[in-house]
Scaffold this motif. Structure first.
Motif, PDB file in Angstrom:
ATOM      1  N   SER A  79      -9.571 -25.541   7.760  1.00 28.99           N
ATOM      2  CA  SER A  79      -9.473 -25.648   9.203  1.00 28.99           C
ATOM      3  C   SER A  79      -8.014 -25.517   9.610  1.00 28.99           C
ATOM      4  O   SER A  79      -7.111 -25.884   8.853  1.00 28.99           O
ATOM      5  CB  SER A  79     -10.005 -27.018   9.640  1.00 28.99           C
ATOM      6  N   PHE A 107     -11.766 -21.784   9.750  1.00 30.77           N
ATOM      7  CA  PHE A 107     -12.308 -22.045  11.080  1.00 30.77           C
ATOM      8  C   PHE A 107     -11.279 -22.803  11.893  1.00 30.77           C
ATOM      9  O   PHE A 107     -10.412 -23.481  11.355  1.00 30.77           O
ATOM     10  CB  PHE A 107     -13.648 -22.787  11.010  1.00 30.77           C
ATOM     11  N   GLY A 111     -14.490 -26.081  14.414  1.00 32.56           N
ATOM     12  CA  GLY A 111     -15.407 -24.966  14.206  1.00 32.56           C
ATOM     13  C   GLY A 111     -16.430 -24.804  15.317  1.00 32.56           C
ATOM     14  O   GLY A 111     -16.696 -25.716  16.088  1.00 32.56           O
ATOM     15  N   SER A 112     -17.010 -23.614  15.365  1.00 37.44           N
ATOM     16  CA  SER A 112     -18.060 -23.309  16.342  1.00 37.44           C
ATOM     17  C   SER A 112     -19.420 -23.480  15.663  1.00 37.44           C
ATOM     18  O   SER A 112     -19.511 -23.645  14.448  1.00 37.44           O
ATOM     19  CB  SER A 112     -17.909 -21.862  16.815  1.00 37.44           C
ATOM     20  N   ASP A 115     -19.658 -20.917  13.066  1.00 37.49           N
ATOM     21  CA  ASP A 115     -18.905 -21.299  11.858  1.00 37.49           C
ATOM     22  C   ASP A 115     -19.725 -22.254  10.995  1.00 37.49           C
ATOM     23  O   ASP A 115     -19.785 -22.111   9.779  1.00 37.49           O
ATOM     24  CB  ASP A 115     -17.589 -22.000  12.235  1.00 37.49           C
TER      25      ASP A 115
END
Length: 138
Positions: A79, A107, A111-112, A115
């Motif tokens: 991340s 990500f 994150g989404s 992701d």
């Protein structure tokens, strides 16, 4: 639980939110790396998810954890914040190079949804291959 463990380190809470948002608890054992357990030995193979600090560095607790547990490391995800440009989520690249494991993904922050779905698929493929190895070994 047999199979892959997910070890993670969250400096600011973003990685923890990513892991919790992925709803992995039912399928995988989760191991949060902390100052208190960073030198503990774990016996399961694991995928590491880590944050990146400063200008692309690997957090110290993660470095300590990997010194003890690198033999079980299967892959890494990291991340970061895109504001850091070429240093975005760079901890994953450092770990990939040092331990010669795949970098599953990078990500941003926590994150989404996309992701998290991608991560679950990628970890699932590692879990399946571990299961096959255990069945095929004599």
């Amino acid at each position: 639980m047999d199979g892959v463990m997910i070890a993670f380190y969250s400096m600011t809470g973003n990685v923890r939110r990513f892991i919790k948002g992925s709803n992995l608890e039912a399928q995988y054992e989760l191991y949060e790396i902390t100052e208190a357990n960073k030198n503990d030995k774990i016996s399961e193979p694991f995928v590491l998810v880590t944050s990146t600090y400063g200008f692309g560095g690997v957090p110290d607790p993660v470095e300590s954890f990997l010194q003890v547990n690198h033999a079980g490391l299967l892959a890494v995800a990291s991340s970061g914040n895109r504001n850091w440009g070429s240093n975005f989520a760079k901890a994953g690249e450092h770990i990939r190079e040092q331990y010669r494991v795949p970098l599953l993904m990078k990500f941003e922050l926590h994150g989404s949804e996309k992701d998290r779905e991608s991560f679950k698929e990628k970890v699932g493929s590692f879990n399946e291959s571990i299961g096959r190895e255990e069945v095929q070994s004599h």
